[in-house]
Design a protein around this motif. Structure first.
Motif, PDB file in Angstrom:
ATOM      1  N   PHE A 136       0.764  -1.243  -0.089  1.00  0.00           N
ATOM      2  CA  PHE A 136      -0.072  -0.149  -0.044  1.00  0.00           C
ATOM      3  C   PHE A 136       0.744   1.207  -0.131  1.00  0.00           C
ATOM      4  N   GLY A 137       2.058   1.013   0.114  1.00  0.00           N
ATOM      5  CA  GLY A 137       3.131   2.410   0.065  1.00  0.00           C
ATOM      6  C   GLY A 137       3.090   2.795   1.348  1.00  0.00           C
ATOM      7  N   GLU A 143       5.562  -4.656  -7.975  1.00  0.00           N
ATOM      8  CA  GLU A 143       4.680  -3.999  -8.990  1.00  0.00           C
ATOM      9  C   GLU A 143       3.384  -4.327  -8.529  1.00  0.00           C
ATOM     10  N   ILE A 144       2.256  -3.546  -9.128  1.00  0.00           N
ATOM     11  CA  ILE A 144       0.950  -3.658  -8.850  1.00  0.00           C
ATOM     12  C   ILE A 144       0.424  -3.523 -10.063  1.00  0.00           C
ATOM     13  N   PHE A 145      -0.133  -4.407 -10.744  1.00  0.00           N
ATOM     14  CA  PHE A 145      -0.742  -4.425 -12.182  1.00  0.00           C
ATOM     15  C   PHE A 145       0.332  -3.588 -12.959  1.00  0.00           C
ATOM     16  N   VAL A 201       1.350   7.587  -6.499  1.00  0.00           N
ATOM     17  CA  VAL A 201       0.103   7.083  -5.783  1.00  0.00           C
ATOM     18  C   VAL A 201      -0.914   6.314  -6.892  1.00  0.00           C
ATOM     19  N   ARG A 202      -0.616   6.561  -8.269  1.00  0.00           N
ATOM     20  CA  ARG A 202      -1.050   5.960  -9.195  1.00  0.00           C
ATOM     21  C   ARG A 202      -1.052   4.297  -9.201  1.00  0.00           C
ATOM     22  N   ALA A 203       0.122   4.040  -8.496  1.00  0.00           N
ATOM     23  CA  ALA A 203       0.238   2.432  -8.303  1.00  0.00           C
ATOM     24  C   ALA A 203      -0.811   1.893  -7.513  1.00  0.00           C
ATOM     25  N   LEU A 204      -1.768   2.497  -6.993  1.00  0.00           N
ATOM     26  CA  LEU A 204      -2.674   2.027  -6.370  1.00  0.00           C
ATOM     27  C   LEU A 204      -4.203   2.250  -7.084  1.00  0.00           C
ATOM     28  N   ASP A 205      -4.244   2.779  -8.178  1.00  0.00           N
ATOM     29  CA  ASP A 205      -5.112   2.539  -9.169  1.00  0.00           C
ATOM     30  C   ASP A 205      -5.897   1.274  -9.236  1.00  0.00           C
ATOM     31  N   GLY A 206      -7.002   0.804  -8.961  1.00  0.00           N
ATOM     32  CA  GLY A 206      -7.653  -0.167  -9.096  1.00  0.00           C
ATOM     33  C   GLY A 206      -7.640  -1.337  -7.855  1.00  0.00           C
ATOM     34  N   VAL A 207      -6.783  -0.632  -6.715  1.00  0.00           N
ATOM     35  CA  VAL A 207      -6.517  -1.278  -5.567  1.00  0.00           C
ATOM     36  C   VAL A 207      -7.467  -0.946  -4.290  1.00  0.00           C
ATOM     37  N   ARG A 212      -9.985  -3.702  -8.803  1.00  0.00           N
ATOM     38  CA  ARG A 212      -9.775  -4.910  -9.465  1.00  0.00           C
ATOM     39  C   ARG A 212      -8.897  -5.761  -8.511  1.00  0.00           C
ATOM     40  N   LEU A 213      -8.127  -5.233  -7.508  1.00  0.00           N
ATOM     41  CA  LEU A 213      -7.669  -6.071  -6.424  1.00  0.00           C
ATOM     42  C   LEU A 213      -7.919  -5.686  -4.947  1.00  0.00           C
ATOM     43  N   LEU A 214      -8.571  -6.677  -4.228  1.00  0.00           N
ATOM     44  CA  LEU A 214      -9.057  -6.311  -2.992  1.00  0.00           C
ATOM     45  C   LEU A 214      -8.003  -6.863  -1.944  1.00  0.00           C
ATOM     46  N   VAL A 215      -7.402  -6.030  -1.157  1.00  0.00           N
ATOM     47  CA  VAL A 215      -6.296  -6.638  -0.173  1.00  0.00           C
ATOM     48  C   VAL A 215      -6.914  -6.744   1.414  1.00  0.00           C
TER      49      VAL A 215
END
Length: 319
Positions: free
Chosen positions: A53-54, A64-66, A75-81, A154-157
């Motif tokens: 989650f950073g 890597e996330i997607f 923060v765009r690393a969490l798009d869809g998360v 798209r990804l649920l943690v």
């Protein structure tokens, strides 16, 4: 072209002074699967999710996330998360619906239009206008899932989503995760409960003291699992331990709750019991204490150095 992985963490390491909380851990989650990160408390599961989650940054390795990284995409690393670390928090004096409305306002986009939908998904329709302070712990956990789903991820943690729940709450949470997986959502969850992971996950990483003890499918784990454990109570546990020493196919150790834990196949267990009786050691109790997968989990995460070689041989894991 291969589909990009939902999570591709390779040799991720995080240290705090002289403590290595996560040591060269690799976790690779394909899109559409339910993936479990399993281990006892202190194994490094939550630290790994915090890096995802950073909230903290790894000292080395790649994450890597997607296909996106924090260093390159921010923060765009969490798009869809979406998801939560530890237990989700809400304003207790507001209703469940009002809490979701406030979160939807922060997310923007079409989040507000999904409130009724996510309440229905987590079975809170009809309780959404009650104050969260009156919710059970299980209801607050499900409201946390609803808040995560507002982002249409798209990804649920989920970090220990069933921790602290009563049996009914655990059942409801497992059913909820199964429904989400059936919808095509990728789910990554942490847990210290082998039964929970076995019932809902496709693949699993088992962690021990910050390192990987096992990677693979639940099906492969079942094939490699040893005989189930039994709880044995005798009139002389010290003598029973001495009699067990050096027996092939049998492992006998003191149990935390008293008595002994015996692991071994039925023929070995039968022979051991017969020898106990012949030696004048009477049995006061013998009951199944662990499923085969639970036995393997404890062997993999056992803190004693003697357990590590046996576990590595069972799983084929290289350390």
């Amino acid at each position: 072209m291969n589909e990009v992985r939902a999570v591709n963490a390779v040799d991720v390491t995080k240290t705090y002074g002289g403590l290595t909380a996560v040591d060269a851990v690799t976790v690779q989650v394909d899109q559409g699967e339910v993936y479990g990160v399993l281990g006892p408390n202190g194994a490094g599961k939550t630290t790994f999710l915090r890096m995802l989650f950073g909230l903290i940054r790894p000292d080395s390795g790649t994450l890597e996330i997607f296909g996106r990284t924090w260093d390159r995409d921010g923060v765009r690393a969490l798009d869809g998360v979406a998801g939560f670390i530890e237990s989700p928090k809400f304003y207790p004096y507001l209703t469940g619906r009002r809490n979701l409305q406030l979160l939807a306002g922060l997310d923007g986009g079409g989040a507000a239009t999904r409130i009724d939908e996510v309440l229905d998904v987590v079975d809170l329709t009809g309780r959404d206008r009650d104050k969260v302070g009156g919710y059970s712990f299980g209801m607050r956990q499900r409201l946390g899932v609803a808040a995560s789903l507002l982002r249409d991820p798209r990804l649920l943690v989920l970090d220990e989503p069933a921790n602290g729940l009563d049996p009914a709450g655990i059942r409801d949470m497992r059913a909820l995760i199964a429904r989400l997986a059936d919808s095509g959502l990728t789910v990554l969850l942490s847990s210290h409960d082998m039964t929970e992971v076995e019932q809902i996950c496709d693949n699993v990483t088992i962690m021990r003291a910050g390192t990987v003890a096992y990677h693979g499918t639940i099906a492969d784990l079942r094939e490699r699992a040893p005989a189930p454990g039994h709880h044995l109570v005798t009139t002389d546990d010290a003598a029973a331990l001495t009699l067990a020493a050096g027996r092939p196919g049998l492992q006998v150790t003191p149990a935390a709750e008293g008595g002994l834990t015996v692991r071994g196949g039925p023929p070995h267990l039968d022979a051991y019991v017969a020898d106990l009786i012949a030696a004048g050691v009477a049995l006061r109790g013998l009951s199944a204490a662990q499923t085969p997968l639970e036995s393997l989990f404890f062997m993999l995460t056992e803190s004693t150095p003697e357990a590590a070689p046996a576990a590595a041989e069972l799983t084929g894991t290289r350390r």
